[in-house]
Write a protein that holds these residues in place. Structure first.
Motif, PDB file in Angstrom:
ATOM      1  N   ALA A  35      -3.405   3.851  -2.660  1.00 50.89           N
ATOM      2  CA  ALA A  35      -3.177   2.890  -3.624  1.00 50.89           C
ATOM      3  C   ALA A  35      -2.685   1.435  -3.067  1.00 50.89           C
ATOM      4  CB  ALA A  35      -2.501   3.388  -5.057  1.00 50.89           C
ATOM      5  N   TRP A  36      -3.102   0.367  -3.609  1.00 50.91           N
ATOM      6  CA  TRP A  36      -2.743  -0.909  -3.204  1.00 50.91           C
ATOM      7  C   TRP A  36      -2.682  -1.981  -4.163  1.00 50.91           C
ATOM      8  CZ3 TRP A  36      -6.134  -4.919  -3.222  1.00 50.91           C
ATOM      9  CH2 TRP A  36      -7.283  -4.657  -3.438  1.00 50.91           C
ATOM     10  N   ARG A  37      -1.794  -2.985  -3.955  1.00 52.36           N
ATOM     11  CA  ARG A  37      -1.682  -4.103  -4.787  1.00 52.36           C
ATOM     12  C   ARG A  37      -1.474  -5.256  -3.994  1.00 52.36           C
ATOM     13  NH1 ARG A  37       2.538  -2.939  -9.794  1.00 52.36           N
ATOM     14  NH2 ARG A  37       1.459  -4.805 -10.585  1.00 52.36           N
ATOM     15  N   LEU A  38      -2.114  -6.516  -4.491  1.00 54.78           N
ATOM     16  CA  LEU A  38      -1.933  -7.755  -3.715  1.00 54.78           C
ATOM     17  C   LEU A  38      -0.639  -8.662  -4.523  1.00 54.78           C
ATOM     18  CD1 LEU A  38      -5.504  -8.788  -2.541  1.00 54.78           C
ATOM     19  CD2 LEU A  38      -3.846  -7.799  -1.103  1.00 54.78           C
ATOM     20  N   ALA A  39       0.042  -9.485  -3.824  1.00 55.01           N
ATOM     21  CA  ALA A  39       0.960 -10.487  -4.423  1.00 55.01           C
ATOM     22  C   ALA A  39       1.084 -11.716  -3.603  1.00 55.01           C
ATOM     23  CB  ALA A  39       2.228  -9.726  -4.657  1.00 55.01           C
ATOM     24  N   ARG A  40       1.635 -12.756  -4.093  1.00 58.55           N
ATOM     25  CA  ARG A  40       1.873 -14.069  -3.288  1.00 58.55           C
ATOM     26  C   ARG A  40       3.191 -14.003  -2.533  1.00 58.55           C
ATOM     27  NH1 ARG A  40      -0.216 -18.413  -7.436  1.00 58.55           N
ATOM     28  NH2 ARG A  40      -2.331 -17.806  -7.071  1.00 58.55           N
ATOM     29  N   GLN A  69       0.900  -1.119   0.054  1.00 63.00           N
ATOM     30  CA  GLN A  69      -0.038   0.106   0.017  1.00 63.00           C
ATOM     31  C   GLN A  69       0.770   1.281  -0.050  1.00 63.00           C
ATOM     32  OE1 GLN A  69      -3.116  -0.184   3.083  1.00 63.00           O
ATOM     33  NE2 GLN A  69      -3.918   1.895   2.546  1.00 63.00           N
ATOM     34  N   CYS A  70       0.275   2.279  -0.799  1.00 59.07           N
ATOM     35  CA  CYS A  70       1.002   3.684  -0.535  1.00 59.07           C
ATOM     36  C   CYS A  70       0.603   4.289   0.448  1.00 59.07           C
ATOM     37  CB  CYS A  70       0.690   4.468  -2.122  1.00 59.07           C
ATOM     38  SG  CYS A  70       1.536   5.912  -1.983  1.00 59.07           S
ATOM     39  N   PRO A  71       1.639   4.759   1.198  1.00 61.16           N
ATOM     40  CA  PRO A  71       1.306   5.577   2.475  1.00 61.16           C
ATOM     41  C   PRO A  71       0.771   6.882   2.227  1.00 61.16           C
ATOM     42  CG  PRO A  71       3.687   5.365   2.158  1.00 61.16           C
ATOM     43  CD  PRO A  71       2.982   4.531   1.298  1.00 61.16           C
ATOM     44  N   ASN A 118       4.637  10.526 -10.237  1.00 63.52           N
ATOM     45  CA  ASN A 118       4.437  11.456 -11.195  1.00 63.52           C
ATOM     46  C   ASN A 118       4.188  12.866 -10.396  1.00 63.52           C
ATOM     47  OD1 ASN A 118       4.531   9.845 -13.319  1.00 63.52           O
ATOM     48  ND2 ASN A 118       2.166   9.340 -13.439  1.00 63.52           N
ATOM     49  N   ALA A 119       3.926  12.780  -9.309  1.00 61.50           N
ATOM     50  CA  ALA A 119       3.667  14.143  -8.463  1.00 61.50           C
ATOM     51  C   ALA A 119       5.083  14.485  -7.786  1.00 61.50           C
ATOM     52  CB  ALA A 119       2.902  13.819  -7.229  1.00 61.50           C
ATOM     53  N   GLY A 120       6.267  13.798  -8.002  1.00 58.32           N
ATOM     54  CA  GLY A 120       7.538  13.990  -7.436  1.00 58.32           C
ATOM     55  C   GLY A 120       7.763  13.374  -6.161  1.00 58.32           C
ATOM     56  N   LEU A 121       7.100  12.485  -5.632  1.00 53.33           N
ATOM     57  CA  LEU A 121       7.147  11.768  -4.423  1.00 53.33           C
ATOM     58  C   LEU A 121       8.010  10.255  -4.604  1.00 53.33           C
ATOM     59  CD1 LEU A 121       3.889  12.354  -3.122  1.00 53.33           C
ATOM     60  CD2 LEU A 121       5.824  13.589  -2.363  1.00 53.33           C
ATOM     61  N   PRO A 122       8.556   9.686  -3.843  1.00 53.38           N
ATOM     62  CA  PRO A 122       9.215   8.549  -3.882  1.00 53.38           C
ATOM     63  C   PRO A 122       8.124   7.405  -4.342  1.00 53.38           C
ATOM     64  CG  PRO A 122       9.487   9.101  -1.564  1.00 53.38           C
ATOM     65  CD  PRO A 122       8.722  10.259  -2.309  1.00 53.38           C
ATOM     66  N   GLY A 123       7.273   7.387  -4.083  1.00 50.83           N
ATOM     67  CA  GLY A 123       6.329   6.393  -4.305  1.00 50.83           C
ATOM     68  C   GLY A 123       6.407   4.787  -3.846  1.00 50.83           C
ATOM     69  N   ASP A 124       7.220   4.676  -2.866  1.00 47.86           N
ATOM     70  CA  ASP A 124       7.433   3.570  -2.167  1.00 47.86           C
ATOM     71  C   ASP A 124       5.991   2.802  -1.528  1.00 47.86           C
ATOM     72  OD1 ASP A 124      10.143   3.696  -2.513  1.00 47.86           O
ATOM     73  OD2 ASP A 124      10.569   4.712  -0.789  1.00 47.86           O
ATOM     74  N   LEU A 125       5.920   1.550  -1.705  1.00 45.36           N
ATOM     75  CA  LEU A 125       4.834   0.968  -1.106  1.00 45.36           C
ATOM     76  C   LEU A 125       5.153   0.302   0.036  1.00 45.36           C
ATOM     77  CD1 LEU A 125       3.080  -0.909  -4.325  1.00 45.36           C
ATOM     78  CD2 LEU A 125       2.806   1.398  -3.381  1.00 45.36           C
ATOM     79  N   ILE A 126       4.532   0.126   1.214  1.00 39.66           N
ATOM     80  CA  ILE A 126       4.604  -0.610   2.376  1.00 39.66           C
ATOM     81  C   ILE A 126       3.889  -1.662   2.617  1.00 39.66           C
ATOM     82  CG2 ILE A 126       5.485   1.459   3.643  1.00 39.66           C
ATOM     83  CD1 ILE A 126       2.921   1.628   5.087  1.00 39.66           C
TER      84      ILE A 126
END
Length: 122
Positions: free
Chosen positions: A96-101, A90-92, A114-122
């Motif tokens: 936005a979120w994604r699921l994976a195995r 999930q993006c803090p 695109n907004a200039g942020l790192p975009g790291d998901l936790i």
């Protein structure tokens, strides 16, 4: 995780616990959590490289009341967890979120990038 009881990722401040540990050896849960948390604490307190089970880590384990041991012999080996687990990424910032195995550390949130942020998901 098939063999390890737990795993710490100090830079991400993340602890993973083997699901089979909770079901099969719940009495060890506190010790395993402390073991992994001590890795993160050493990283935070000492910045820079320290041996994974070095004197700093051993001292923290003793202060917490646990024997500073790197391996825990089990009377019965861990059986593989029966269920498939999914990882929720999930993006803090925008949620936005994604699921994976499995954990996917290379995924980034496109909108935040695109907004200039790192975009790291936790």
């Amino acid at each position: 995780m098939r063999v390890a009881l737990g795993r710490a990722r100090p830079r991400e401040k993340l602890i993973r616990i083997n699901a089979a540990l909770v079901d099969q050896h719940p009495s060890l849960l506190d010790e395993v959590l402390c073991h992994e948390a001590a890795h993160i604490a050493v990283h935070e307190l000492h910045r820079g490289y320290r041996r994974p089970h070095g004197p700093e880590w051993r001292r923290l384990m003793e202060l917490a009341g646990f024997a500073p041991r790197a391996r825990m012999p089990l009377a019965t080996p861990l059986a593989a967890a029966a269920q498939r687990h999914l990882w929720h990424h999930q993006c803090p910032v925008c949620q936005a979120w994604r699921l994976a195995r499995r954990p996917v550390h290379r995924w980034r949130c496109a909108a935040c990038i695109n907004a200039g942020l790192p975009g790291d998901l936790i």
